[in-house]
Design an enzyme around this catalytic site. Structure first.
Site, PDB file in Angstrom:
ATOM      1  N   HIS A  48       0.838  -1.199   0.000  1.00  0.00           N
ATOM      2  CA  HIS A  48       0.000   0.000   0.000  1.00  0.00           C
ATOM      3  C   HIS A  48       0.879   1.257   0.000  1.00  0.00           C
ATOM      4  O   HIS A  48       2.050   1.202   0.349  1.00  0.00           O
ATOM      5  CB  HIS A  48      -0.850   0.075   1.271  1.00  0.00           C
ATOM      6  CG  HIS A  48      -1.611  -1.159   1.613  1.00  0.00           C
ATOM      7  ND1 HIS A  48      -2.984  -1.259   1.484  1.00  0.00           N
ATOM      8  CD2 HIS A  48      -1.207  -2.357   2.112  1.00  0.00           C
ATOM      9  CE1 HIS A  48      -3.385  -2.448   1.889  1.00  0.00           C
ATOM     10  NE2 HIS A  48      -2.321  -3.134   2.271  1.00  0.00           N
ATOM     11  N   TYR A  49       0.283   2.396  -0.356  1.00  0.00           N
ATOM     12  CA  TYR A  49       0.869   3.680   0.034  1.00  0.00           C
ATOM     13  C   TYR A  49      -0.092   4.358   1.006  1.00  0.00           C
ATOM     14  O   TYR A  49      -1.286   4.066   1.038  1.00  0.00           O
ATOM     15  CB  TYR A  49       1.214   4.575  -1.151  1.00  0.00           C
ATOM     16  CG  TYR A  49       0.108   4.940  -2.121  1.00  0.00           C
ATOM     17  CD1 TYR A  49      -1.166   5.322  -1.707  1.00  0.00           C
ATOM     18  CD2 TYR A  49       0.357   4.959  -3.489  1.00  0.00           C
ATOM     19  CE1 TYR A  49      -2.151   5.692  -2.602  1.00  0.00           C
ATOM     20  CE2 TYR A  49      -0.619   5.324  -4.402  1.00  0.00           C
ATOM     21  CZ  TYR A  49      -1.869   5.691  -3.947  1.00  0.00           C
ATOM     22  OH  TYR A  49      -2.851   6.055  -4.845  1.00  0.00           O
ATOM     23  N   THR A  50       0.443   5.277   1.813  1.00  0.00           N
ATOM     24  CA  THR A  50      -0.342   5.829   2.925  1.00  0.00           C
ATOM     25  C   THR A  50      -1.171   7.049   2.549  1.00  0.00           C
ATOM     26  O   THR A  50      -2.118   7.385   3.264  1.00  0.00           O
ATOM     27  CB  THR A  50       0.579   6.221   4.088  1.00  0.00           C
ATOM     28  OG1 THR A  50       1.488   7.238   3.645  1.00  0.00           O
ATOM     29  CG2 THR A  50       1.353   5.018   4.605  1.00  0.00           C
ATOM     30  N   GLU A 112       2.616  -0.897   4.492  1.00  0.00           N
ATOM     31  CA  GLU A 112       2.294   0.469   4.094  1.00  0.00           C
ATOM     32  C   GLU A 112       3.589   1.235   3.859  1.00  0.00           C
ATOM     33  O   GLU A 112       4.525   1.158   4.661  1.00  0.00           O
ATOM     34  CB  GLU A 112       1.483   1.172   5.183  1.00  0.00           C
ATOM     35  CG  GLU A 112       0.055   0.674   5.336  1.00  0.00           C
ATOM     36  CD  GLU A 112      -0.923   1.354   4.389  1.00  0.00           C
ATOM     37  OE1 GLU A 112      -0.465   2.196   3.582  1.00  0.00           O
ATOM     38  OE2 GLU A 112      -2.128   1.056   4.472  1.00  0.00           O
ATOM     39  N   HIS A 159      -2.613  -3.222  -3.300  1.00  0.00           N
ATOM     40  CA  HIS A 159      -3.977  -3.088  -2.794  1.00  0.00           C
ATOM     41  C   HIS A 159      -4.967  -2.983  -3.947  1.00  0.00           C
ATOM     42  O   HIS A 159      -6.092  -3.495  -3.884  1.00  0.00           O
ATOM     43  CB  HIS A 159      -4.075  -1.852  -1.897  1.00  0.00           C
ATOM     44  CG  HIS A 159      -5.243  -1.862  -0.975  1.00  0.00           C
ATOM     45  ND1 HIS A 159      -5.553  -0.810  -0.147  1.00  0.00           N
ATOM     46  CD2 HIS A 159      -6.202  -2.808  -0.740  1.00  0.00           C
ATOM     47  CE1 HIS A 159      -6.639  -1.113   0.559  1.00  0.00           C
ATOM     48  NE2 HIS A 159      -7.056  -2.303   0.213  1.00  0.00           N
TER      49      HIS A 159
END
Length: 283
Positions: A48-50, A112, A159
């Site tokens: 994921h990225y945040t 993440e 994701h």
């Protein structure tokens, strides 16, 4: 009526109490047998990225309803915060599916990466790149996880792979090819893709073909033969991973060739025959 003396009655009660078995306080376990039919609970790694800076990412992932096993910082020398032990479930995937699996929180490790994601401008959407030092750290962690849990190359995912109708992360600037070069994920062989492109330029498969191939690869995608918005969303995710120069969701010859290669593994060749040895003849 015979009356039992009080002293005798007390003695009998004590004897009976001594004969009673005390209830167990711990289960009695025998560890001498092991079933051959078992596997590691962890089968996937989801990246994921945040969409937030580091302080806000920490707050979200430690105080809100979402979580992750690992948080990779964007500091000058990136490092991981371990937020959830791998033995426990973190809530990072949400409503998700891949191949025959659904609700992947229970079968995955969530990572993440601190990254702003994107911003929309009058000229279009602008995506933020990942720092090379972040990816260096990520590769080391992924190799460790793969070794410990025997994660298959097709099960290291974004994701957006597992939730293409609602998620974009880690986005089209995530360096999936770097992970392929490190031996972590599968990648379409460029020469095989190039060999198939001319044929698909002559005759592009219909939408039903693309839907079947996308589902075979692992995506949850409609099977209605129509280029609806849900199918376009899946195509965007697929293209942003394997063909990052153009990811508009339009089925085209190059996308067809990539899908074909990914879903058509090379045949396994039989081992070479052992050469016959000449018999030893006594002279």
């Amino acid at each position: 009526m015979k009356i039992v003396p009080l002293l005798a009655l007390s003695a009998m009660t004590a004897v009976l109490a001594g004969c009673a078995t005390a209830p167990p306080t711990t289960p009695k376990l025998d560890h001498s047998l092991v079933s051959r039919s078992q596997s590691d609970r962890i089968k996937f790694v989801i990246i994921h990225y945040t969409v937030a800076d580091l302080p806000r990412s920490i707050k979200i992932l430690t105080q809100d309803e979402v979580s992750a096993h690992y948080l990779l910082t964007d500091t000058e020398q990136p490092f991981f915060y371990t937020l959830v032990d791998e033995s426990r479930q973190s809530n990072h995937a949400g409503l998700s599916s891949w191949k025959i699996y659904n609700q992947l929180n229970s079968a995955s490790i969530g990572i993440e990466i601190v990254n702003p994601g994107f911003k929309d401008t009058p000229e279009g959407r602008v995506w933020y790149p990942f720092k090379p030092a972040q990816i260096d750290q990520l590769v080391v962690l992924l190799k460790d996880i793969v070794k410990r849990h025997d994660i298959k190359p097709d099960n290291i995912l974004g994701h957006n792979d597992i939730a293409p109708q609602r998620k974009q992360d880690p986005g089209p600037l995530f360096p999936w090819k770097r992970l392929a070069d490190e031996g972590l994920i599968s990648w379409p062989e460029p020469s095989r893709v190039a060999a198939r492109v001319p044929g698909y330029q002559e005759q592009l498969p219909d939408i039903a073909w693309f839907q079947r191939k996308l589902a075979q690869h692992g995506y949850a995608v409609p099977q209605n033969g129509e280029l609806d918005q849900a199918t376009r969303n899946v195509m965007v995710v697929f293209q942003s991973k394997y063909r990052q120069a153009l990811f508009d969701g339009t089925p085209d010859a190059e996308s067809a060739a990539i899908l074909d290669v990914l879903t058509s593994p090379l045949p396994t060749l039989p081992p070479p025959a052992t050469p016959a040895t000449a018999p030893v003849v006594a002279q």
